[in-house]
Design a protein around this motif. Sequence first.
Motif, PDB file in Angstrom:
ATOM      1  N   PRO A 153      -7.862 -13.080  -1.162  1.00 24.33           N
ATOM      2  CA  PRO A 153      -8.190 -11.668  -0.993  1.00 24.33           C
ATOM      3  C   PRO A 153      -7.248 -10.920  -0.054  1.00 24.33           C
ATOM      4  CG  PRO A 153      -9.772 -13.064   0.153  1.00 24.33           C
ATOM      5  CD  PRO A 153      -8.949 -13.962  -0.705  1.00 24.33           C
ATOM      6  N   GLU A 154      -6.580 -11.669   0.859  1.00 25.39           N
ATOM      7  CA  GLU A 154      -5.654 -11.013   1.788  1.00 25.39           C
ATOM      8  C   GLU A 154      -4.482 -10.367   1.070  1.00 25.39           C
ATOM      9  OE1 GLU A 154      -6.643 -14.147   1.989  1.00 25.39           O
ATOM     10  OE2 GLU A 154      -8.042 -14.089   3.685  1.00 25.39           O
ATOM     11  N   ALA A 155      -4.206 -10.814  -0.158  1.00 24.76           N
ATOM     12  CA  ALA A 155      -3.075 -10.275  -0.909  1.00 24.76           C
ATOM     13  C   ALA A 155      -3.413  -8.974  -1.618  1.00 24.76           C
ATOM     14  CB  ALA A 155      -2.593 -11.315  -1.939  1.00 24.76           C
ATOM     15  N   LEU A 156      -4.669  -8.538  -1.531  1.00 24.83           N
ATOM     16  CA  LEU A 156      -5.107  -7.331  -2.230  1.00 24.83           C
ATOM     17  C   LEU A 156      -5.553  -6.264  -1.240  1.00 24.83           C
ATOM     18  CD1 LEU A 156      -5.244  -9.512  -4.528  1.00 24.83           C
ATOM     19  CD2 LEU A 156      -7.215  -8.247  -5.420  1.00 24.83           C
ATOM     20  N   GLU A 157      -5.306  -5.020  -1.610  1.00 20.38           N
ATOM     21  CA  GLU A 157      -5.842  -3.899  -0.857  1.00 20.38           C
ATOM     22  C   GLU A 157      -7.345  -3.792  -1.137  1.00 20.38           C
ATOM     23  OE1 GLU A 157      -4.184  -2.074   1.247  1.00 20.38           O
ATOM     24  OE2 GLU A 157      -2.181  -2.855   0.810  1.00 20.38           O
ATOM     25  N   ASP A 158      -8.051  -3.049  -0.292  1.00 21.05           N
ATOM     26  CA  ASP A 158      -9.496  -2.893  -0.490  1.00 21.05           C
ATOM     27  C   ASP A 158      -9.812  -2.299  -1.858  1.00 21.05           C
ATOM     28  OD1 ASP A 158      -9.960  -3.942   1.978  1.00 21.05           O
ATOM     29  OD2 ASP A 158     -10.607  -2.069   2.928  1.00 21.05           O
ATOM     30  N   TYR A 159      -9.056  -1.284  -2.268  1.00 20.81           N
ATOM     31  CA  TYR A 159      -9.348  -0.657  -3.553  1.00 20.81           C
ATOM     32  C   TYR A 159      -9.080  -1.618  -4.708  1.00 20.81           C
ATOM     33  CZ  TYR A 159      -4.401   0.139  -4.747  1.00 20.81           C
ATOM     34  OH  TYR A 159      -3.083  -0.025  -5.075  1.00 20.81           O
ATOM     35  N   GLU A 160      -8.155  -2.577  -4.507  1.00 17.79           N
ATOM     36  CA  GLU A 160      -7.885  -3.552  -5.555  1.00 17.79           C
ATOM     37  C   GLU A 160      -9.043  -4.545  -5.682  1.00 17.79           C
ATOM     38  OE1 GLU A 160      -3.067  -3.902  -5.799  1.00 17.79           O
ATOM     39  OE2 GLU A 160      -4.031  -4.785  -4.038  1.00 17.79           O
ATOM     40  N   LEU A 161      -9.642  -4.925  -4.562  1.00 15.72           N
ATOM     41  CA  LEU A 161     -10.838  -5.766  -4.635  1.00 15.72           C
ATOM     42  C   LEU A 161     -11.962  -5.018  -5.349  1.00 15.72           C
ATOM     43  CD1 LEU A 161     -10.859  -7.351  -1.050  1.00 15.72           C
ATOM     44  CD2 LEU A 161     -10.495  -8.555  -3.213  1.00 15.72           C
ATOM     45  N   MET A 162     -12.065  -3.721  -5.070  1.00 15.23           N
ATOM     46  CA  MET A 162     -13.077  -2.931  -5.756  1.00 15.23           C
ATOM     47  C   MET A 162     -12.774  -2.846  -7.251  1.00 15.23           C
ATOM     48  SD  MET A 162     -15.872  -1.333  -5.798  1.00 15.23           S
ATOM     49  CE  MET A 162     -16.148  -1.565  -4.044  1.00 15.23           C
TER      50      MET A 162
END
Length: 241
Positions: free
Chosen positions: A33-42
Amino acid sequence: MDEADTRGDAGQETPHYHGHRDRLRSRFLERGPEALEDYELMELVLFAVDPRRDVKPLAKKLIDTFGGLWETVNAPPEKLRGMKAGRVALKTDAAVAMVRAVGACALRATRERVMKRPVLGSWKTLMEYCAAAMAHETTEQFRLLFLDRKNALIADEVQQRGTVDHTPVYPREVVRRALELGATAVILVHNHPSGDPTPSRADVDMTREVMRAADAVGIVVHDHVIVGKGRHTSLKAQGLM
């Protein structure tokens, strides 16, 4: 690049963002998850909400509207319902439940990390849990953390819910519940929806009333913690109890 539909070899419309979805999933699984921005996790969550359209605009709008990822997945259902960006909207109960379930899973997993464990050795984790559970509530909530003789957390209960600036607290109910559970100590926790965890005179007076009632039956009140946005205050550390 904006994601738009293109036509495949068979003349059928093939959403260009399908490749984006595969790349995002792969990056998440391979690099974490560290490789993704918050909006990408969303986005990963919203893929299940709408499997055919570009969900990135809605993911970004949700994060911007509610102020963060945690705030989004714990936003009230009535505020999530109807949120729209581009051609994607949270129209159904299923869509809203999908977003809210992420927050519920995260909160429950955090709670499991502190249950049945001595609180003095996991105080930081306990405070993180309380902040996650209460910091973004829009009304006051009075929570009781019950401990056994080894100071392990045996129960976590919300005793009262109040208004934006007041929660009624009944010392006899606190003591009664502690005796029912066989608890020997309790930690009081409540939130200030304003975000400022500074104790009020009423907070201090109420704490002392609970302490007097608890002391009469041999129950210790270890602390009273007030949770704000991004910080908390311990009445014990402040010398107020």
